[in-house]
Enzyme design. Structure first.
Site, PDB file in Angstrom:
ATOM      1  N   ASP A   1     -67.774  23.987 -43.812  1.00  0.00           N
ATOM      2  CA  ASP A   1     -67.346  23.524 -42.499  1.00  0.00           C
ATOM      3  C   ASP A   1     -68.473  23.621 -41.471  1.00  0.00           C
ATOM      4  O   ASP A   1     -68.268  24.046 -40.350  1.00  0.00           O
ATOM      5  CB  ASP A   1     -66.122  24.343 -42.043  1.00  0.00           C
ATOM      6  CG  ASP A   1     -65.262  23.568 -41.069  1.00  0.00           C
ATOM      7  OD1 ASP A   1     -65.451  22.334 -40.978  1.00  0.00           O
ATOM      8  OD2 ASP A   1     -64.428  24.178 -40.388  1.00  0.00           O
TER       9      ASP A   1
ATOM     10  N   CYS B   1     -86.378  35.623 -34.221  1.00  0.00           N
ATOM     11  CA  CYS B   1     -86.903  35.597 -35.582  1.00  0.00           C
ATOM     12  C   CYS B   1     -86.671  36.933 -36.272  1.00  0.00           C
ATOM     13  O   CYS B   1     -86.725  37.986 -35.642  1.00  0.00           O
ATOM     14  CB  CYS B   1     -88.398  35.276 -35.556  1.00  0.00           C
ATOM     15  SG  CYS B   1     -88.705  33.533 -35.302  1.00  0.00           S
TER      16      CYS B   1
ATOM     17  N   GLU C   1     -62.619  20.942 -51.660  1.00  0.00           N
ATOM     18  CA  GLU C   1     -63.763  21.835 -51.862  1.00  0.00           C
ATOM     19  C   GLU C   1     -63.289  23.133 -52.493  1.00  0.00           C
ATOM     20  O   GLU C   1     -62.096  23.431 -52.500  1.00  0.00           O
ATOM     21  CB  GLU C   1     -64.486  22.087 -50.536  1.00  0.00           C
ATOM     22  CG  GLU C   1     -63.653  22.738 -49.463  1.00  0.00           C
ATOM     23  CD  GLU C   1     -64.415  22.897 -48.151  1.00  0.00           C
ATOM     24  OE1 GLU C   1     -63.969  22.299 -47.165  1.00  0.00           O
ATOM     25  OE2 GLU C   1     -65.427  23.594 -48.114  1.00  0.00           O
ATOM     26  N   GLU C   2     -64.253  23.864 -52.999  1.00  0.00           N
ATOM     27  CA  GLU C   2     -63.970  25.153 -53.639  1.00  0.00           C
ATOM     28  C   GLU C   2     -63.330  26.105 -52.615  1.00  0.00           C
ATOM     29  O   GLU C   2     -63.719  26.118 -51.456  1.00  0.00           O
ATOM     30  CB  GLU C   2     -65.340  25.694 -54.087  1.00  0.00           C
ATOM     31  CG  GLU C   2     -65.363  27.063 -54.653  1.00  0.00           C
ATOM     32  CD  GLU C   2     -66.803  27.587 -54.816  1.00  0.00           C
ATOM     33  OE1 GLU C   2     -66.935  28.800 -54.971  1.00  0.00           O
ATOM     34  OE2 GLU C   2     -67.760  26.802 -54.777  1.00  0.00           O
TER      35      GLU C   2
ATOM     36  N   HIS D   1     -83.622  27.880 -38.317  1.00  0.00           N
ATOM     37  CA  HIS D   1     -84.996  27.800 -37.814  1.00  0.00           C
ATOM     38  C   HIS D   1     -85.830  26.895 -38.730  1.00  0.00           C
ATOM     39  O   HIS D   1     -86.608  26.058 -38.263  1.00  0.00           O
ATOM     40  CB  HIS D   1     -85.582  29.216 -37.739  1.00  0.00           C
ATOM     41  CG  HIS D   1     -86.906  29.291 -37.039  1.00  0.00           C
ATOM     42  ND1 HIS D   1     -87.528  30.495 -36.736  1.00  0.00           N
ATOM     43  CD2 HIS D   1     -87.739  28.313 -36.584  1.00  0.00           C
ATOM     44  CE1 HIS D   1     -88.680  30.230 -36.124  1.00  0.00           C
ATOM     45  NE2 HIS D   1     -88.827  28.920 -36.027  1.00  0.00           N
TER      46      HIS D   1
ATOM     47  N   ASP E   1     -72.776  25.929 -36.750  1.00  0.00           N
ATOM     48  CA  ASP E   1     -71.502  26.422 -37.294  1.00  0.00           C
ATOM     49  C   ASP E   1     -71.628  26.916 -38.727  1.00  0.00           C
ATOM     50  O   ASP E   1     -70.820  26.555 -39.584  1.00  0.00           O
ATOM     51  CB  ASP E   1     -70.431  25.313 -37.259  1.00  0.00           C
ATOM     52  CG  ASP E   1     -70.051  24.924 -35.842  1.00  0.00           C
ATOM     53  OD1 ASP E   1     -70.521  25.607 -34.930  1.00  0.00           O
ATOM     54  OD2 ASP E   1     -69.319  23.957 -35.658  1.00  0.00           O
TER      55      ASP E   1
ATOM     56  N   HIS F   1     -82.392  32.147 -30.411  1.00  0.00           N
ATOM     57  CA  HIS F   1     -82.840  32.553 -31.755  1.00  0.00           C
ATOM     58  C   HIS F   1     -83.882  33.676 -31.685  1.00  0.00           C
ATOM     59  O   HIS F   1     -84.846  33.600 -30.936  1.00  0.00           O
ATOM     60  CB  HIS F   1     -83.448  31.363 -32.501  1.00  0.00           C
ATOM     61  CG  HIS F   1     -84.035  31.744 -33.829  1.00  0.00           C
ATOM     62  ND1 HIS F   1     -83.257  32.100 -34.907  1.00  0.00           N
ATOM     63  CD2 HIS F   1     -85.325  31.854 -34.243  1.00  0.00           C
ATOM     64  CE1 HIS F   1     -84.054  32.405 -35.932  1.00  0.00           C
ATOM     65  NE2 HIS F   1     -85.305  32.258 -35.558  1.00  0.00           N
TER      66      HIS F   1
ATOM     67  N   CYS G   1     -87.661  34.820 -41.433  1.00  0.00           N
ATOM     68  CA  CYS G   1     -88.441  33.778 -40.724  1.00  0.00           C
ATOM     69  C   CYS G   1     -89.928  34.034 -40.979  1.00  0.00           C
ATOM     70  O   CYS G   1     -90.696  33.102 -41.230  1.00  0.00           O
ATOM     71  CB  CYS G   1     -88.190  33.818 -39.215  1.00  0.00           C
ATOM     72  SG  CYS G   1     -86.507  33.413 -38.720  1.00  0.00           S
TER      73      CYS G   1
END
Length: 201
Positions: free
Chosen positions: A115, A146, A55-56, A91, A105, A144, A150
């Site tokens: 990742d 908002c 990957e980059e 969300h 992650d 979470h 959101c």
């Protein structure tokens, strides 16, 4: 193999990120959208480890934008634009999949992420094996908060749905048809201690 699974997870999350970008970018004032970089699987038959990923390379400060567990609180998640947009992305995916899938992650440099993980509520959701525990979904729902992104996407607050469920259960318990049966039990309870005292004498 783990490497193939890793590739599949990241590229599935990348597809969701593209759909998110297509919906968010045209919105006035939304701006740049996080991108999950592509991961390539290469086969090296002559090598001890036949599969590898390419990957980059991301250059700059590597930041984790999403919670892995409640103890890991990252202020950049809440305070930076990339962090807020990552939370909104989580969300958005959660709502789009009716709470069945969560991209976890979220980490990387600026708006470029790599990742990543995926948690699914049910094993084999859409034939997909997530690589994270579904408890991540529970945790996301609880933690979470908002933000303006959101709101721009018109996502429903996860707090209000919890409160509605609570209210619904409390009203059900009030309107129980057997309220008379509950009253009948009360005098029996009152008699019990008296019987206990008389048996002592």
């Amino acid at each position: 193999s783990v490497v193939i699974q890793e590739c599949y997870v990241q590229n599935t999350a990348r597809e969701y990120a593209k759909l998110y970008a297509a919906e968010a970018e045209p919105l006035e004032g939304f701006g740049e959208v996080p991108e999950i970089i592509q991961i390539f699987l290469i086969h090296r038959p002559a090598n001890n480890i036949p599969y590898a990923t390419v990957e980059e390379e991301l250059v700059g400060e590597f930041v984790k934008y999403s919670v892995k567990d409640g103890k890991e609180v990252n202020f950049l998640r809440r305070d930076s634009e990339a962090g807020q947009k990552c939370c909104t992305f989580q969300h958005w995916v959660y709502e789009k999949t009716n709470g069945n899938l969560l991209v976890t992650d979220l980490q990387g440099v600026g708006m470029k992420l790599t990742d990543v993980g995926i948690a699914t509520l049910a094993k084999g959701y859409k034939g997909f094996k997530g690589n994270c525990s579904f408890s991540f979904i529970e945790q996301f729902r609880a933690l979470h908060q908002c933000n303006k992104y959101c709101e721009m996407l018109g996502l429903k607050s996860l707090r209000t749905t919890h409160q509605k469920q609570r209210k619904a259960t409390s009203t059900k318990s009030k309107n129980l048809p057997n309220s008379s049966a509950v009253k009948k039990i009360v005098p029996k309870k009152a008699r019990e201690p008296r019987d206990f005292i008389s048996s002592e004498h």
